[in-house]
Write a protein that holds these residues in place. Structure first.
Motif, PDB file in Angstrom:
ATOM      1  N   ALA A   1      13.797  -5.793 -28.843  1.00 45.34           N
ATOM      2  CA  ALA A   1      14.578  -6.323 -27.806  1.00 45.34           C
ATOM      3  C   ALA A   1      14.480  -7.832 -27.947  1.00 45.34           C
ATOM      4  O   ALA A   1      13.267  -8.600 -27.921  1.00 45.34           O
ATOM      5  CB  ALA A   1      15.326  -5.939 -26.164  1.00 45.34           C
ATOM      6  N   ASP A   2      15.304  -8.467 -28.451  1.00 47.76           N
ATOM      7  CA  ASP A   2      16.180  -9.788 -28.978  1.00 47.76           C
ATOM      8  C   ASP A   2      15.428 -10.652 -29.388  1.00 47.76           C
ATOM      9  O   ASP A   2      14.554 -12.071 -29.674  1.00 47.76           O
ATOM     10  CB  ASP A   2      15.819 -10.687 -27.457  1.00 47.76           C
ATOM     11  CG  ASP A   2      16.840 -10.347 -26.234  1.00 47.76           C
ATOM     12  OD1 ASP A   2      18.042  -9.339 -26.714  1.00 47.76           O
ATOM     13  OD2 ASP A   2      16.755  -9.501 -24.624  1.00 47.76           O
TER      14      ASP A   2
ATOM     15  N   GLY B   1      12.822  -9.819 -19.590  1.00 50.59           N
ATOM     16  CA  GLY B   1      13.903  -9.124 -20.091  1.00 50.59           C
ATOM     17  C   GLY B   1      14.648  -9.317 -18.421  1.00 50.59           C
ATOM     18  O   GLY B   1      14.722  -9.599 -17.512  1.00 50.59           O
TER      19      GLY B   1
ATOM     20  N   ARG C   1      15.625  -4.768 -36.050  1.00 53.97           N
ATOM     21  CA  ARG C   1      14.701  -3.964 -35.209  1.00 53.97           C
ATOM     22  C   ARG C   1      13.272  -3.674 -34.993  1.00 53.97           C
ATOM     23  O   ARG C   1      13.457  -3.576 -34.078  1.00 53.97           O
ATOM     24  CB  ARG C   1      14.819  -2.557 -35.760  1.00 53.97           C
ATOM     25  CG  ARG C   1      15.006  -1.195 -35.746  1.00 53.97           C
ATOM     26  CD  ARG C   1      14.991   0.380 -36.207  1.00 53.97           C
ATOM     27  NE  ARG C   1      13.838   0.488 -37.494  1.00 53.97           N
ATOM     28  CZ  ARG C   1      13.218   1.284 -37.064  1.00 53.97           C
ATOM     29  NH1 ARG C   1      12.387   1.369 -35.592  1.00 53.97           N
ATOM     30  NH2 ARG C   1      12.047   1.734 -37.905  1.00 53.97           N
TER      31      ARG C   1
ATOM     32  N   THR D   1      10.768  -3.806 -19.412  1.00 58.36           N
ATOM     33  CA  THR D   1       9.606  -3.933 -19.851  1.00 58.36           C
ATOM     34  C   THR D   1       8.347  -3.826 -19.772  1.00 58.36           C
ATOM     35  O   THR D   1       7.474  -2.702 -18.933  1.00 58.36           O
ATOM     36  CB  THR D   1      10.285  -5.703 -19.651  1.00 58.36           C
ATOM     37  OG1 THR D   1       9.440  -6.113 -17.954  1.00 58.36           O
ATOM     38  CG2 THR D   1      11.124  -6.410 -19.926  1.00 58.36           C
TER      39      THR D   1
ATOM     40  N   GLU E   1      10.421  -3.171 -25.071  1.00 59.05           N
ATOM     41  CA  GLU E   1      10.937  -2.534 -23.639  1.00 59.05           C
ATOM     42  C   GLU E   1      10.620  -0.775 -23.742  1.00 59.05           C
ATOM     43  O   GLU E   1      10.603   0.010 -25.252  1.00 59.05           O
ATOM     44  CB  GLU E   1      12.077  -2.708 -24.058  1.00 59.05           C
ATOM     45  CG  GLU E   1      12.800  -3.657 -23.327  1.00 59.05           C
ATOM     46  CD  GLU E   1      14.348  -4.026 -23.592  1.00 59.05           C
ATOM     47  OE1 GLU E   1      14.202  -6.317 -22.674  1.00 59.05           O
ATOM     48  OE2 GLU E   1      15.221  -3.738 -23.227  1.00 59.05           O
TER      49      GLU E   1
ATOM     50  N   TRP F   1      15.266   1.571 -19.049  1.00 59.71           N
ATOM     51  CA  TRP F   1      15.054   0.547 -19.548  1.00 59.71           C
ATOM     52  C   TRP F   1      14.627   0.188 -18.795  1.00 59.71           C
ATOM     53  O   TRP F   1      15.113  -0.842 -18.073  1.00 59.71           O
ATOM     54  CB  TRP F   1      16.106  -0.235 -20.778  1.00 59.71           C
ATOM     55  CG  TRP F   1      15.696   1.021 -22.132  1.00 59.71           C
ATOM     56  CD1 TRP F   1      17.420   1.781 -21.922  1.00 59.71           C
ATOM     57  CD2 TRP F   1      15.270   1.144 -23.080  1.00 59.71           C
ATOM     58  NE1 TRP F   1      17.441   2.722 -23.044  1.00 59.71           N
ATOM     59  CE2 TRP F   1      16.058   2.408 -23.615  1.00 59.71           C
ATOM     60  CE3 TRP F   1      14.271   0.967 -23.168  1.00 59.71           C
ATOM     61  CZ2 TRP F   1      15.383   2.685 -24.416  1.00 59.71           C
ATOM     62  CZ3 TRP F   1      13.558   1.916 -24.720  1.00 59.71           C
ATOM     63  CH2 TRP F   1      14.314   2.404 -25.320  1.00 59.71           C
TER      64      TRP F   1
ATOM     65  N   GLY G   1      10.628  -8.114 -31.199  1.00 64.31           N
ATOM     66  CA  GLY G   1      11.341  -8.419 -30.086  1.00 64.31           C
ATOM     67  C   GLY G   1      10.268  -7.808 -28.775  1.00 64.31           C
ATOM     68  O   GLY G   1       9.212  -7.791 -29.331  1.00 64.31           O
TER      69      GLY G   1
ATOM     70  N   ARG H   1      11.210   0.101 -27.139  1.00 64.09           N
ATOM     71  CA  ARG H   1      11.753   0.159 -28.400  1.00 64.09           C
ATOM     72  C   ARG H   1      11.686  -1.863 -28.444  1.00 64.09           C
ATOM     73  O   ARG H   1      10.785  -2.219 -27.105  1.00 64.09           O
ATOM     74  CB  ARG H   1      14.041  -0.186 -28.352  1.00 64.09           C
ATOM     75  CG  ARG H   1      14.253  -1.058 -26.201  1.00 64.09           C
ATOM     76  CD  ARG H   1      15.725  -0.380 -26.251  1.00 64.09           C
ATOM     77  NE  ARG H   1      15.984  -1.501 -25.417  1.00 64.09           N
ATOM     78  CZ  ARG H   1      17.069  -0.823 -24.616  1.00 64.09           C
ATOM     79  NH1 ARG H   1      18.355  -0.659 -24.725  1.00 64.09           N
ATOM     80  NH2 ARG H   1      17.258  -1.689 -23.400  1.00 64.09           N
TER      81      ARG H   1
END
Length: 187
Positions: free
Chosen positions: A98-99, A153, A103, A118, A109, A116, A106, A96
């Motif tokens: 992130a941040d 992360g 979508r 990094t 991860e 989850w 990011g 995924r």
């Protein structure tokens, strides 16, 4: 485990003669189980039963299914079950971003062992980013920021020194433990 194939409505095995990492890579890809880690040739997972469907399998590693590889003919073999081929795959890696505010942007991860974590930015490249974008259905990679661009992360750092050639269908293979003392860098 031991490699088994279904032919003519019956499950059977694959002989370990000439079994290779390229053959194992095709099995792992077909099963969506990441990349090949080992290709045990001779009964490491115990003898199977039923027909020995394939012998002298020769994959180049790019096939999408084991049945696309060359072999001596269905059911044609000079083998016994104690020589059945096996495969150890890395396991599928869930990914995924992130941040990043959406979508498809990011911090990368990955989920391993139910947690989850990094990916370290050492040697992070556009080729690696291309694989992540492909795996997530996010089109082409535009940038590949290495060091904390999307903030630090949390949790384990599951992968380090990732080296994709850009054609892989998913980021996998080395997410098997907290591999690196990589420090998380602030933006």
């Amino acid at each position: 485990g031991r490699v088994e194939v279904k032919q003519q409505g019956k499950w059977g095995t694959v002989c370990g003669h000439y079994w290779s990492m390229k053959n194992a890579a095709v099995v792992c890809k077909q099963l969506d189980c990441g990349s090949a880690v080992e290709a045990p040739q001779y009964g490491e997972f115990g003898p199977g039963s039923g027909p020995i469907w394939m012998d002298d399998v020769g994959c180049n590693g790019t096939e999408s299914a084991l049945s696309d590889c060359t072999h001596g003919g269905w059911g044609e073999h000079d083998c016994v079950h104690i020589l059945d081929a096996g495969v150890v795959c890395s396991g599928a890696v869930e990914v995924r971003l992130a941040d990043g505010g959406r979508r498809c942007a990011g911090r990368v991860e990955v989920k391993q062992q139910g947690k989850w974590g990094t990916v370290c930015g050492h040697y992070w490249s556009m080729k690696n980013a291309a694989v992540v974008c492909k795996q997530l259905g996010c089109g082409s990679a535009v940038e590949a920021p290495q060091y904390g661009h999307f903030g630090p992360g949390s949790g384990p750092i599951w992968m380090d020194d990732v080296g994709c050639n850009g054609t892989e269908s998913e980021l996998s293979g080395s997410a098997q433990g907290q591999l690196s003392p990589c420090q998380r860098h602030q933006k």
